[in-house]
Design a protein around this motif. Structure first.
Motif, PDB file in Angstrom:
ATOM      1  N   SER A 185       0.827  -1.206   0.000  1.00 55.58           N
ATOM      2  CA  SER A 185       0.000   0.000   0.000  1.00 55.58           C
ATOM      3  C   SER A 185       0.861   1.255   0.000  1.00 55.58           C
ATOM      4  O   SER A 185       1.862   1.335   0.721  1.00 55.58           O
ATOM      5  N   LEU A 186       0.476   2.223  -0.793  1.00 54.13           N
ATOM      6  CA  LEU A 186       1.117   3.531  -0.762  1.00 54.13           C
ATOM      7  C   LEU A 186       0.640   4.281   0.471  1.00 54.13           C
ATOM      8  O   LEU A 186      -0.435   4.002   1.011  1.00 54.13           O
ATOM      9  N   VAL A 187       1.431   5.243   0.924  1.00 52.56           N
ATOM     10  CA  VAL A 187       1.110   5.959   2.158  1.00 52.56           C
ATOM     11  C   VAL A 187       1.101   7.466   1.904  1.00 52.56           C
ATOM     12  O   VAL A 187       2.050   8.012   1.323  1.00 52.56           O
ATOM     13  N   ARG A 188       0.047   8.100   2.339  1.00 52.66           N
ATOM     14  CA  ARG A 188      -0.062   9.551   2.298  1.00 52.66           C
ATOM     15  C   ARG A 188      -0.633  10.036   3.632  1.00 52.66           C
ATOM     16  O   ARG A 188      -1.187   9.269   4.405  1.00 52.66           O
ATOM     17  N   SER A 189      -0.506  11.334   3.892  1.00 52.21           N
ATOM     18  CA  SER A 189      -1.105  11.929   5.079  1.00 52.21           C
ATOM     19  C   SER A 189      -1.768  13.240   4.680  1.00 52.21           C
ATOM     20  O   SER A 189      -1.375  13.869   3.686  1.00 52.21           O
ATOM     21  N   SER A 190      -2.766  13.653   5.443  1.00 52.31           N
ATOM     22  CA  SER A 190      -3.424  14.928   5.164  1.00 52.31           C
ATOM     23  C   SER A 190      -2.440  16.088   5.276  1.00 52.31           C
ATOM     24  O   SER A 190      -2.505  17.052   4.503  1.00 52.31           O
ATOM     25  N   ALA A 191      -1.532  15.995   6.240  1.00 45.12           N
ATOM     26  CA  ALA A 191      -0.532  17.057   6.409  1.00 45.12           C
ATOM     27  C   ALA A 191       0.380  17.138   5.184  1.00 45.12           C
ATOM     28  O   ALA A 191       0.611  18.213   4.616  1.00 45.12           O
ATOM     29  N   GLY A 192       0.907  15.991   4.768  1.00 42.39           N
ATOM     30  CA  GLY A 192       1.775  15.979   3.604  1.00 42.39           C
ATOM     31  C   GLY A 192       1.046  16.365   2.336  1.00 42.39           C
ATOM     32  O   GLY A 192       1.608  17.027   1.450  1.00 42.39           O
ATOM     33  N   ALA A 193      -0.228  15.949   2.228  1.00 39.83           N
ATOM     34  CA  ALA A 193      -1.014  16.260   1.035  1.00 39.83           C
ATOM     35  C   ALA A 193      -1.231  17.762   0.894  1.00 39.83           C
ATOM     36  O   ALA A 193      -1.189  18.297  -0.228  1.00 39.83           O
ATOM     37  N   LEU A 194      -1.458  18.457   1.998  1.00 39.28           N
ATOM     38  CA  LEU A 194      -1.663  19.904   1.907  1.00 39.28           C
ATOM     39  C   LEU A 194      -0.387  20.598   1.458  1.00 39.28           C
ATOM     40  O   LEU A 194      -0.420  21.491   0.597  1.00 39.28           O
ATOM     41  N   VAL A 195       0.740  20.203   2.022  1.00 38.54           N
ATOM     42  CA  VAL A 195       2.021  20.774   1.595  1.00 38.54           C
ATOM     43  C   VAL A 195       2.241  20.506   0.112  1.00 38.54           C
ATOM     44  O   VAL A 195       2.618  21.400  -0.658  1.00 38.54           O
ATOM     45  N   GLU A 196       2.001  19.284  -0.302  1.00 45.44           N
ATOM     46  CA  GLU A 196       2.175  18.883  -1.697  1.00 45.44           C
ATOM     47  C   GLU A 196       1.304  19.730  -2.620  1.00 45.44           C
ATOM     48  O   GLU A 196       1.765  20.249  -3.651  1.00 45.44           O
TER      49      GLU A 196
END
Length: 258
Positions: free
Chosen positions: A106-117
């Protein structure tokens, strides 16, 4: 039609991310998504409440991994941004390591990282932010973003501590907070820096009103999920971030944005 499974790790009191994220991704043409959540106990959005929630992460990773998701989103932005600078990189790496030990791909993302991205992919250097949090936590979010190289020109903290009440913040209060911001020289507006504060129905309206890109933790999360799966976003009515049509971002572009 291609189907993807999305795993969500969410606070126990969160009801909005499981509403807004499916609503967004089900507008994506040519792809079907199913959503599978595991919950971490949390009701008070305070440093102590967030710390107690974060220690439940490993259990939730195991539970949601059993569904075989293509991508997992750690869906509590402030839980990571209230930590040390760069915390989303550390937590995403820890989740990926835990998944690897169980032979999950599974790939991993976070809401925090997604906003920065998302902010960086938009090319926004200077932003304004609306948060539901108490002011000390909102200031931590601002400092976190600034450490990531994004200037926060102005922000509003609505001062709601009970996470259940965050889900009930009315749209006119969110828009009122946005209208009170100084948007001079701002490149983008984060209308909701929280996956629990509803804003999906407001984003297109506010983008038209202010004439600049408007995004939220939810739209950023949807964007990051699509890009992690190699799917160009084509979602109407949710702001310019997700209406990017056939634009393909290279893996190098996405990694640099994170």
């Amino acid at each position: 039609m291609v189907q993807h499974r999305v795993g969500l790790i969410v606070p126990s009191s969160n009801v909005t991310v499981e509403t807004e994220l499916p609503a967004l991704l089900r507008r994506q043409p040519g792809t079907e998504f199913t959503f599978h959540a595991s919950r971490m106990r949390m009701t008070a959005v305070t440093p102590a409440g967030l710390a107690a929630m974060n220690v439940q992460r490993e259990r939730c990773v195991i539970e949601v991994a059993d569904t075989g998701p293509d991508v997992i989103l750690y869906a509590c932005l402030v839980a990571l941004m209230a930590g040390e600078a760069g915390e989303h990189h550390r937590v995403e790496a820890l989740i990926a390591e835990q998944l690897a030990t169980g032979e999950s791909r599974s790939l991993v993302r976070s809401s925090a990282g997604a906003l920065v991205e998302a902010v960086k992919v938009l090319g926004a250097k200077r932003i304004a932010v609306v948060t539901p949090y108490l002011n000390p936590l909102a200031e931590k979010v601002v400092r976190y973003l600034e450490h990531e190289g994004v200037e926060v020109a102005d922000f509003r903290a609505l001062g709601v501590e009970d996470n259940r009440e965050v889900a009930c913040i009315p749209g006119d209060r969110v828009i009122g907070a946005a209208r009170s911001l100084d948007l001079t020289g701002v490149d983008a507006l984060v209308l909701s820096a929280c996956v629990q504060m509803p804003s999906l129905d407001l984003i297109q309206q506010v983008e038209h009103e202010f004439g600049l890109p408007v995004l939220s933790a939810a739209t950023a999360g949807a964007f990051s999920i699509l890009r992690s799966l190699g799917i160009p976003s084509n979602i109407a009515g949710a702001g310019s971030l997700l209406a990017s049509g056939d634009r393909h971002y290279t893996s190098a572009e996405l990694e640099s944005a994170r």
